[in-house]
Design an enzyme around this catalytic site. Structure first.
Site, PDB file in Angstrom:
ATOM      1  N   LYS A 237      30.769  53.648  -5.708  1.00  0.00           N
ATOM      2  CA  LYS A 237      29.982  52.898  -6.685  1.00  0.00           C
ATOM      3  C   LYS A 237      30.874  52.571  -7.869  1.00  0.00           C
ATOM      4  O   LYS A 237      31.652  53.421  -8.316  1.00  0.00           O
ATOM      5  CB  LYS A 237      28.759  53.701  -7.152  1.00  0.00           C
ATOM      6  CG  LYS A 237      27.914  52.939  -8.181  1.00  0.00           C
ATOM      7  CD  LYS A 237      26.573  53.598  -8.458  1.00  0.00           C
ATOM      8  CE  LYS A 237      26.627  54.756  -9.393  1.00  0.00           C
ATOM      9  NZ  LYS A 237      27.189  54.436 -10.722  1.00  0.00           N
TER      10      LYS A 237
ATOM     11  N   ASP B 210      31.118  58.030  -7.048  1.00  0.00           N
ATOM     12  CA  ASP B 210      31.027  57.214  -8.261  1.00  0.00           C
ATOM     13  C   ASP B 210      32.421  57.131  -8.878  1.00  0.00           C
ATOM     14  O   ASP B 210      32.985  58.158  -9.282  1.00  0.00           O
ATOM     15  CB  ASP B 210      30.060  57.920  -9.224  1.00  0.00           C
ATOM     16  CG  ASP B 210      29.419  56.987 -10.235  1.00  0.00           C
ATOM     17  OD1 ASP B 210      29.576  55.760 -10.111  1.00  0.00           O
ATOM     18  OD2 ASP B 210      28.729  57.514 -11.141  1.00  0.00           O
TER      19      ASP B 210
ATOM     20  N   GLU C  86      20.050  50.406 -14.071  1.00  0.00           N
ATOM     21  CA  GLU C  86      19.804  51.551 -14.950  1.00  0.00           C
ATOM     22  C   GLU C  86      19.212  51.117 -16.296  1.00  0.00           C
ATOM     23  O   GLU C  86      19.771  50.261 -16.987  1.00  0.00           O
ATOM     24  CB  GLU C  86      21.117  52.330 -15.165  1.00  0.00           C
ATOM     25  CG  GLU C  86      20.942  53.541 -16.107  1.00  0.00           C
ATOM     26  CD  GLU C  86      22.080  54.545 -16.072  1.00  0.00           C
ATOM     27  OE1 GLU C  86      22.987  54.395 -15.227  1.00  0.00           O
ATOM     28  OE2 GLU C  86      22.058  55.487 -16.888  1.00  0.00           O
TER      29      GLU C  86
HETATM   30  N1  LIG Z   1      21.832  64.445 -16.955  1.00  0.00           N
HETATM   31  C1  LIG Z   1      22.031  63.128 -16.966  1.00  0.00           C
HETATM   32  N2  LIG Z   1      21.039  62.296 -16.600  1.00  0.00           N
HETATM   33  C2  LIG Z   1      21.218  60.941 -16.620  1.00  0.00           C
HETATM   34  O1  LIG Z   1      20.291  60.212 -16.233  1.00  0.00           O
HETATM   35  C3  LIG Z   1      22.468  60.429 -17.045  1.00  0.00           C
HETATM   36  C4  LIG Z   1      23.492  61.338 -17.383  1.00  0.00           C
HETATM   37  N3  LIG Z   1      23.242  62.671 -17.361  1.00  0.00           N
HETATM   38  N4  LIG Z   1      24.744  60.907 -17.749  1.00  0.00           N
HETATM   39  C5  LIG Z   1      25.079  59.535 -17.518  1.00  0.00           C
HETATM   40  C6  LIG Z   1      23.951  58.665 -17.869  1.00  0.00           C
HETATM   41  C7  LIG Z   1      23.594  58.682 -19.341  1.00  0.00           C
HETATM   42  N5  LIG Z   1      22.179  58.422 -19.309  1.00  0.00           N
HETATM   43  C8  LIG Z   1      21.339  58.371 -20.439  1.00  0.00           C
HETATM   44  C9  LIG Z   1      21.604  59.164 -21.531  1.00  0.00           C
HETATM   45  C10 LIG Z   1      20.777  59.142 -22.627  1.00  0.00           C
HETATM   46  C11 LIG Z   1      19.670  58.305 -22.658  1.00  0.00           C
HETATM   47  C12 LIG Z   1      18.811  58.301 -23.878  1.00  0.00           C
HETATM   48  O2  LIG Z   1      18.676  59.319 -24.531  1.00  0.00           O
HETATM   49  N6  LIG Z   1      18.206  57.182 -24.243  1.00  0.00           N
HETATM   50  C13 LIG Z   1      17.343  57.100 -25.409  1.00  0.00           C
HETATM   51  C14 LIG Z   1      18.150  56.934 -26.662  1.00  0.00           C
HETATM   52  C15 LIG Z   1      19.029  55.748 -26.626  1.00  0.00           C
HETATM   53  C16 LIG Z   1      20.091  55.625 -27.719  1.00  0.00           C
HETATM   54  O3  LIG Z   1      21.151  56.303 -27.646  1.00  0.00           O
HETATM   55  O4  LIG Z   1      19.880  54.823 -28.611  1.00  0.00           O
HETATM   56  C17 LIG Z   1      16.375  55.950 -25.230  1.00  0.00           C
HETATM   57  O5  LIG Z   1      15.293  56.016 -25.827  1.00  0.00           O
HETATM   58  O6  LIG Z   1      16.656  55.019 -24.472  1.00  0.00           O
HETATM   59  C18 LIG Z   1      19.406  57.506 -21.566  1.00  0.00           C
HETATM   60  C19 LIG Z   1      20.238  57.550 -20.452  1.00  0.00           C
HETATM   61  C20 LIG Z   1      21.716  58.307 -17.949  1.00  0.00           C
HETATM   62  N7  LIG Z   1      22.717  59.051 -17.195  1.00  0.00           N
HETATM   63  C1  LIG Z   2      22.728  57.808 -12.794  1.00  0.00           C
HETATM   64  C2  LIG Z   2      23.560  57.368 -11.657  1.00  0.00           C
HETATM   65  C3  LIG Z   2      23.231  56.003 -11.192  1.00  0.00           C
HETATM   66  C4  LIG Z   2      25.029  57.517 -11.982  1.00  0.00           C
HETATM   67  O1  LIG Z   2      25.774  56.589 -12.137  1.00  0.00           O
HETATM   68  C5  LIG Z   2      25.550  58.877 -12.122  1.00  0.00           C
HETATM   69  O2  LIG Z   2      24.841  59.848 -11.813  1.00  0.00           O
HETATM   70  O3  LIG Z   2      26.703  59.007 -12.531  1.00  0.00           O
HETATM   71 MG   LIG Z   3      27.655  57.155 -12.922  1.00  0.00          MG
END
Ligand SMILES: Nc1nc(=O)c2c([nH]1)NC[C@@H]1CN(c3ccc(C(=O)N[C@@H](CCC(=O)O)C(=O)O)cc3)CN21
Ligand SMILES: CC(C)C(=O)C(=O)O
Ligand SMILES: [Mg+2]
Length: 270
Positions: free
Chosen positions: A111, A81, A180
């Site tokens: 990626k 990545d 995503e």
């Molecule tokens: N441990 C981990 N898992 C992941 O899937 C992930 C990471 N880290 N780091 C990079 C990104 C960040 N990701 C995330 C991080 C937070 C939310 C989340 O809490 N979403 C809530 C709140 C959104 C907001 O900030 O307003 C939601 O309801 O969508 C979603 C994806 C997915 N990815």
């Molecule tokens: C969540 C996946 C697609 C990613 O970009 C990551 O793990 O960094």
């Molecule tokens: Mg990533």
């Protein structure tokens, strides 16, 4: 051996499985379980490096972790990545950085968090022989513009933009597309409209494959995103093992004779 071409054929018949890994022992277990793709994600920033976002992750960190994963992976496709600002600043630098992942770290592909700005880069890297996985929807490297990690593509206009960019990246040569945190019905339409495999995370049931962050799947951290699922409870396993070790040392139960060694002639050094 999983190949970028093989994935295309698999997409029609069997779901593609992808997980992240950041170290050799975890990658070995994932590979042995028959997972198709291992992503050395920039999610290592928060998942294992203690950062609050993916932005501080460096090319050297991803390179070193990718090398560790590649050394022990025999079957899965290894994807590096590209971290924040390791691509898109300057074409020559982008090619050097992406090329380094293949030449020096043993990755099979890279990626890029994608957008209108990565279409040309995707084409250039592909022409040079560096397979590119595109990534649309929530792109966490844009957290400062998005203002959080909320769901993307929720309006007709935003959804059409994602579909259009999916098509453009397919034309530019991307071999697959991560989607995503977008609505399931948008991901379903992108999947049917483009012919490269889509791999969803928080994108519903209709993608050609699924990806999750390994520490979320294992239940290593207390927190995991709302669309994720903890399939294990490694946190308890670690707590139990660490506590058992501490107690054993404090109670004099570890080490025992079994873990010790005596050289008779050293009994009287003076
Ligand atoms: N441990 C981990 N898992 C992941 O899937 C992930 C990471 N880290 N780091 C990079 C990104 C960040 N990701 C995330 C991080 C937070 C939310 C989340 O809490 N979403 C809530 C709140 C959104 C907001 O900030 O307003 C939601 O309801 O969508 C979603 C994806 C997915 N990815
Ligand atoms: C969540 C996946 C697609 C990613 O970009 C990551 O793990 O960094
Ligand atoms: Mg990533």
């Amino acid at each position: 051996m999983v190949t970028t071409r093989g994935l295309r054929e698999q997409a029609g018949s069997e779901p593609i499985t992808m997980l992240t890994a950041y170290d050799a022992p975890t990658a070995k277990l994932i590979d042995e379980a028959g997972i198709d793709i291992i992503l050395v994600g920039d999610s290592m920033g928060n998942a294992v490096l203690g950062h609050e976002s993916t932005l501080p992750v460096t090319i050297d960190e991803v390179k070193s972790r990718t090398a560790a994963v590649s050394r022990v992976t025999e079957n899965a496709l290894v994807v590096a990545d590209m971290p924040f600002l390791s691509f898109g600043v300057d074409e020559a630098e982008t090619i050097r950085n992406a090329g380094m992942m293949l030449k020096e770290a043993g990755a099979d592909a890279v990626k890029l968090e994608s957008g209108a700005h990565t279409v040309e880069t995707t084409q250039r890297l592909t022409e040079l022989g560096i397979p590119v996985m595109a990534h649309l929807g929530l792109t966490p490297q844009h957290v400062n513009q998005i203002g959080g990690y909320g769901r993307q593509g929720t309006t007709k206009q935003a959804a059409r933009e994602i579909l259009a960019l999916g098509r453009e990246h397919e034309s530019a040569g991307a071999f697959s597309l991560v989607l995503e945190h977008i609505p399931e019905n948008l991901a379903a339409q992108v999947t049917s409209e483009i012919s490269i495999p889509t791999i969803g995370i928080g994108a519903g049931r209709d993608c050609d494959g699924q990806v999750l962050v390994i520490t979320d799947v294992l239940g290593l951290d207390e927190w995991s995103p709302p669309f994720s699922k903890q399939f294990g409870d490694v946190r308890s396993e670690i707590q139990n093992a660490v506590t058992a070790y501490k107690d054993a040392v404090e109670n004099g139960q570890f080490p025992t004779a079994e873990q010790s060694h005596i050289e008779e002639e050293l009994d009287e050094l003076y």
